[in-house]
Design a protein around this motif. Structure first.
Motif, PDB file in Angstrom:
ATOM      1  N   ASP A  79       0.757   3.791  -3.235  1.00 46.66           N
ATOM      2  CA  ASP A  79       0.307   5.169  -2.999  1.00 46.66           C
ATOM      3  C   ASP A  79       1.378   6.161  -3.423  1.00 46.66           C
ATOM      4  O   ASP A  79       1.085   7.200  -4.034  1.00 46.66           O
ATOM      5  CB  ASP A  79      -0.040   5.371  -1.519  1.00 46.66           C
ATOM      6  CG  ASP A  79      -1.333   4.690  -1.114  1.00 46.66           C
ATOM      7  OD1 ASP A  79      -2.072   4.233  -2.003  1.00 46.66           O
ATOM      8  OD2 ASP A  79      -1.604   4.613   0.103  1.00 46.66           O
ATOM      9  N   ALA A  80       2.634   5.838  -3.104  1.00 45.82           N
ATOM     10  CA  ALA A  80       3.737   6.751  -3.435  1.00 45.82           C
ATOM     11  C   ALA A  80       4.041   6.735  -4.930  1.00 45.82           C
ATOM     12  O   ALA A  80       4.188   7.793  -5.561  1.00 45.82           O
ATOM     13  CB  ALA A  80       4.983   6.366  -2.637  1.00 45.82           C
TER      14      ALA A  80
ATOM     15  N   THR B  42       8.043   6.191   0.700  1.00 45.52           N
ATOM     16  CA  THR B  42       7.642   6.736   1.998  1.00 45.52           C
ATOM     17  C   THR B  42       6.257   7.351   1.872  1.00 45.52           C
ATOM     18  O   THR B  42       5.966   8.023   0.879  1.00 45.52           O
ATOM     19  CB  THR B  42       8.631   7.820   2.469  1.00 45.52           C
ATOM     20  OG1 THR B  42       9.942   7.258   2.555  1.00 45.52           O
ATOM     21  CG2 THR B  42       8.231   8.374   3.836  1.00 45.52           C
ATOM     22  N   ARG B  43       5.425   7.118   2.870  1.00 44.89           N
ATOM     23  CA  ARG B  43       4.093   7.696   2.858  1.00 44.89           C
ATOM     24  C   ARG B  43       4.189   9.216   2.822  1.00 44.89           C
ATOM     25  O   ARG B  43       5.049   9.803   3.472  1.00 44.89           O
ATOM     26  CB  ARG B  43       3.311   7.245   4.103  1.00 44.89           C
ATOM     27  CG  ARG B  43       1.810   7.223   3.935  1.00 44.89           C
ATOM     28  CD  ARG B  43       1.157   6.563   5.126  1.00 44.89           C
ATOM     29  NE  ARG B  43       1.185   7.434   6.310  1.00 44.89           N
ATOM     30  CZ  ARG B  43       0.792   7.052   7.524  1.00 44.89           C
ATOM     31  NH1 ARG B  43       0.374   5.799   7.720  1.00 44.89           N
ATOM     32  NH2 ARG B  43       0.822   7.894   8.527  1.00 44.89           N
ATOM     33  N   ARG B  44       3.318   9.856   2.046  1.00 47.87           N
ATOM     34  CA  ARG B  44       3.428  11.288   1.787  1.00 47.87           C
ATOM     35  C   ARG B  44       3.540  12.114   3.083  1.00 47.87           C
ATOM     36  O   ARG B  44       4.385  13.010   3.185  1.00 47.87           O
ATOM     37  CB  ARG B  44       2.209  11.764   0.984  1.00 47.87           C
ATOM     38  CG  ARG B  44       2.251  13.255   0.644  1.00 47.87           C
ATOM     39  CD  ARG B  44       0.898  13.743   0.161  1.00 47.87           C
ATOM     40  NE  ARG B  44       0.587  13.267  -1.174  1.00 47.87           N
ATOM     41  CZ  ARG B  44       0.855  13.943  -2.281  1.00 47.87           C
ATOM     42  NH1 ARG B  44       1.442  15.132  -2.222  1.00 47.87           N
ATOM     43  NH2 ARG B  44       0.527  13.463  -3.464  1.00 47.87           N
TER      44      ARG B  44
ATOM     45  N   THR C 258       0.823  -1.206   0.000  1.00 48.30           N
ATOM     46  CA  THR C 258       0.000   0.000   0.000  1.00 48.30           C
ATOM     47  C   THR C 258       0.858   1.256   0.000  1.00 48.30           C
ATOM     48  O   THR C 258       0.610   2.192  -0.767  1.00 48.30           O
ATOM     49  CB  THR C 258      -0.944   0.014   1.222  1.00 48.30           C
ATOM     50  OG1 THR C 258      -1.806  -1.116   1.157  1.00 48.30           O
ATOM     51  CG2 THR C 258      -1.777   1.283   1.245  1.00 48.30           C
ATOM     52  N   VAL C 259       1.883   1.287   0.850  1.00 43.34           N
ATOM     53  CA  VAL C 259       2.780   2.446   0.898  1.00 43.34           C
ATOM     54  C   VAL C 259       3.453   2.650  -0.453  1.00 43.34           C
ATOM     55  O   VAL C 259       3.535   3.772  -0.969  1.00 43.34           O
ATOM     56  CB  VAL C 259       3.844   2.276   2.002  1.00 43.34           C
ATOM     57  CG1 VAL C 259       4.949   3.328   1.878  1.00 43.34           C
ATOM     58  CG2 VAL C 259       3.200   2.369   3.388  1.00 43.34           C
TER      59      VAL C 259
ATOM     60  N   VAL D  12       5.133   2.961   7.562  1.00 42.97           N
ATOM     61  CA  VAL D  12       5.041   4.270   6.911  1.00 42.97           C
ATOM     62  C   VAL D  12       6.078   4.447   5.806  1.00 42.97           C
ATOM     63  O   VAL D  12       6.059   5.449   5.084  1.00 42.97           O
ATOM     64  CB  VAL D  12       5.172   5.408   7.940  1.00 42.97           C
ATOM     65  CG1 VAL D  12       3.994   5.401   8.901  1.00 42.97           C
ATOM     66  CG2 VAL D  12       6.491   5.304   8.718  1.00 42.97           C
TER      67      VAL D  12
END
Length: 307
Positions: free
Chosen positions: A181-182, A242-244, A177-178, A223
């Motif tokens: 999303d990135a 890395t998560r925003r 997921t991380v 994260v």
């Protein structure tokens, strides 16, 4: 109907669709081409297998091989999201094989409904020159970077309560997921499913649990993530995200330090990664002491399929 590659080939060469059993032969052709173009071999068979075993990918329907008797001397494929690839053994260059394969790749991608198709080639290489002449434009530039021998990435303390460590199996989906999303902040493609990610990461031949690294916050939430692969004593960071809302805290740098250190414990003697112009991360890696060893361009062309 897909371009008839065989019709334009030198006498004696034949073609057929490929199967999973051809992965080693394809690796050998790509390796010979990379060695000739950039002076080192980057590909490994596990990369081919991981790509070809992804759910929904039909190797036979998406590939073609060129053979001299029983020897594979060139190949091309058209994958999802406009991703293509092709290679010609250096001994067989200059015979029009690459031109025929580029035409096949474009036609096949169009039949698959892809509005464009593209592939990476070393900047200035014969493949780059060929594709440019055929009208393939540059979509983005990428760089392979290496940490100089004897150098190390400066350690950067994590925020209080954060830890960097091996991911547990129950955290694999969070790492996916991380990453997605990135990556989708700059990559124009469909979201990769967890099953597709798992097939190319966890089920990639040679995967070991220590390869997948994560940063967890004080609550244990993943994260940031990094994937390190070990090939011929080279530690290669294949994924880093890395998560925003967690950026600017040194998490990526901490992951690099951790991943390269753990890889060294498993026998790595050099450390590499790659990045491209869509991410804006080149300066970050140069600031921590990594140096560019080769430059690649991703060239693409429209197929005629509707967007």
């Amino acid at each position: 109907m897909t371009t008839d590659v065989a019709a334009g080939l030198p006498a004696g060469l034949t073609t057929r669709a490929l199967t999973m059993a051809d992965a080693a032969a394809v690796t050998a052709v790509i390796s010979a081409q990379e060695l000739d173009d950039v002076g080192e071999v980057i590909i490994e068979e596990a990369d081919i297998v991981a790509d070809w075993q992804r759910p929904g990918y039909d190797v036979t329907a998406s590939s073609i091989g060129v053979f001299d008797d029983d020897r594979l001397v060139a190949y091309a494929e058209s994958g999802s999201g406009g991703r293509g690839d092709a290679a010609v053994h250096p001994d067989y260059r200059g015979r029009g094989i690459g031109t025929r394969l580029a035409a096949w790749m474009r036609a096949r991608a169009g039949e698959q409904g892809q509005p464009e198709v593209g592939m990476p080639v070393p900047q200035g290489s014969p493949g780059d020159v060929l594709l440019e002449g055929l009208g393939y434009r540059v979509r983005w530039t990428s760089w392979v970077l290496q940490l100089p021998e004897g150098a190390s990435i400066p350690a950067r303390p994590l925020p209080e309560g954060y830890v960097v460590r091996e991911a547990g199996p129950d955290e694999y989906e969070a790492a996916w997921t991380v990453q997605e999303d990135a990556f989708l902040e700059w990559s124009v493609r469909e979201r990769e499913t967890y099953a597709q990610w798992e097939s190319s990461v966890v089920r990639r031949p040679g995967f070991e649990p220590w390869n997948l690294r994560v940063v967890a916050d004080p609550g244990g939430v993943v994260v940031a993530m990094g994937l390190v692969q070990l090939n011929d004593r080279c530690a290669y960071i294949a994924r880093l995200a890395t998560r925003r809302d967690q950026r600017g805290r040194g998490l990526a740098q901490a992951l690099l330090v951790d991943a390269f250190a753990v890889a060294a414990e498993h026998g790595a003697t050099r450390s590499e990664l790659s990045t491209d112009s869509r991410t804006g991360a080149l300066s970050l890696y140069e600031k921590v002491g990594m140096e560019v060893t080769s430059v690649w361009v991703n060239r693409a062309i429209e197929t005629g399929a509707p967007r």
